[in-house]
Design an enzyme around this catalytic site. Structure first.
Site, PDB file in Angstrom:
ATOM      1  CG  HIS A 228     -87.397 -31.868   5.657  1.00 57.81           C
ATOM      2  ND1 HIS A 228     -86.375 -32.497   6.327  1.00 57.81           N
ATOM      3  CD2 HIS A 228     -87.571 -30.680   6.287  1.00 57.81           C
ATOM      4  CE1 HIS A 228     -85.948 -31.731   7.321  1.00 57.81           C
ATOM      5  NE2 HIS A 228     -86.679 -30.625   7.323  1.00 57.81           N
TER       6      HIS A 228
ATOM      7  CB  THR B   6     -95.230 -17.919  11.849  1.00 57.80           C
ATOM      8  OG1 THR B   6     -96.114 -17.227  12.728  1.00 57.80           O
ATOM      9  CG2 THR B   6     -96.070 -18.728  10.869  1.00 57.80           C
TER      10      THR B   6
ATOM     11  CG  ASP C 245     -94.428 -16.808  16.499  1.00 53.37           C
ATOM     12  OD1 ASP C 245     -94.212 -16.063  17.478  1.00 53.37           O
ATOM     13  OD2 ASP C 245     -95.311 -16.586  15.653  1.00 53.37           O
TER      14      ASP C 245
END
Length: 272
Positions: free
Chosen positions: A70, A149, A192
């Site tokens: 960000h 992930t 994930d």
């Protein structure tokens, strides 16, 4: 030294500690040895603190990675502190060298964050454009997307996909128990579900089986131009980890503030 850091990392406190070492220093460019004379052990100290925090709470790794993304992607607001916060190796991920010497911006913009951060509802073409606007190739965009992930997402960000798109049936059943068609907006689910606290290539294997949590995730494997790259990363973890690390280094170099530009914040949540 290590015993002086608790397992829960207080970012404002840690930022202030680091500021005491680094305030007042300036340089015209980023280097790997920016603090070699003034604070030669700073990286090992930070790594110990971050490793301790991640060991105590695995989600901290994803939180710091998201913070890095960000800050770099929007307006370089906290390049100074986040660019060397990554210690993904404790989660099984890669490590990389990042040149240091960044300073913080003197402004922060919620509207810029909302407009520049890619939406979870973006199409493949929208993702390609969003990353291209920051100088990233499509391949780099796919590699960086692999950061999903680890980490979690709120129900409100994937509800539309869950109830209106083709989602793996077993995953859909599991998700709906925690993300009803209405209500529960802030309920969390792992990006994930296969290995939520391990930085690996399972994210790409999930996409091949319609197990992408966000609409934007599954767009990477939807019969489009990025299918081949997903297949490559799914079958070759080393290639993914290498490409991801290289893309992260590139991201850390997006418009950094150096020299006398910007400031060194005493509290990373606000300007001085």
């Amino acid at each position: 030294m290590a015993s002086s850091y608790s397992s829960s990392l207080s970012v404002p406190t840690f930022t202030l500690w680091l500021w005491l070492f680094l305030t007042g220093m300036a340089s015209a460019q980023l280097t790997n040895n920016f603090y070699a004379k003034t604070c030669p052990n700073f990286l090992s100290v930070i790594q110990r603190a971050v490793n301790s925090a991640v060991s105590s709470e695995a989600r901290m790794g994803a939180s710091l990675l998201r913070l890095h993304f960000h800050d770099c992607f929007v307006n370089a607001s906290l390049h100074f502190i986040t660019s060397f916060f990554i210690s993904l190796d404790i989660l099984g991920g890669p490590s990389w060298n990042v040149a240091v010497g960044r300073r913080d911006s003197t402004t922060a913009s919620l509207s810029a964050a909302n407009s520049n951060i890619p939406s979870p509802a973006l199409s493949l073409s929208g993702l390609i454009t969003a990353f291209s606007n920051k100088g990233f190739t499509t391949k780099e965009m796919v590699a960086l997307s692999g950061s999903h992930t680890i980490g979690q997402a709120r129900c409100t960000t994937f509800r539309t996909r869950l109830y209106n798109e083709n989602v793996n049936s077993s995953l859909a059943t599991s998700l709906k128990a925690n993300c009803p068609s209405s209500g529960g907006d802030n309920n969390l689910s792992p990006l994930d579900a296969t290995s939520p606290t391990s930085f690996d290539n399972a994210y790409f294997k999930n996409l091949q089986n319609q197990k992408g949590l966000l609409h934007s995730d599954q767009q990477l494997f939807s019969g489009g131009s990025t299918d081949a790259q997903v297949n490559t990363y799914s079958s070759n973890s080393a290639t993914f980890l290498t490409d991801f690390a290289n893309a992260m280094v590139k991201m850390s170099n997006l418009s950094p503030l150096t020299g006398s530009n910007g400031q060194i914040r005493t509290n990373c949540r606000k300007t001085n």
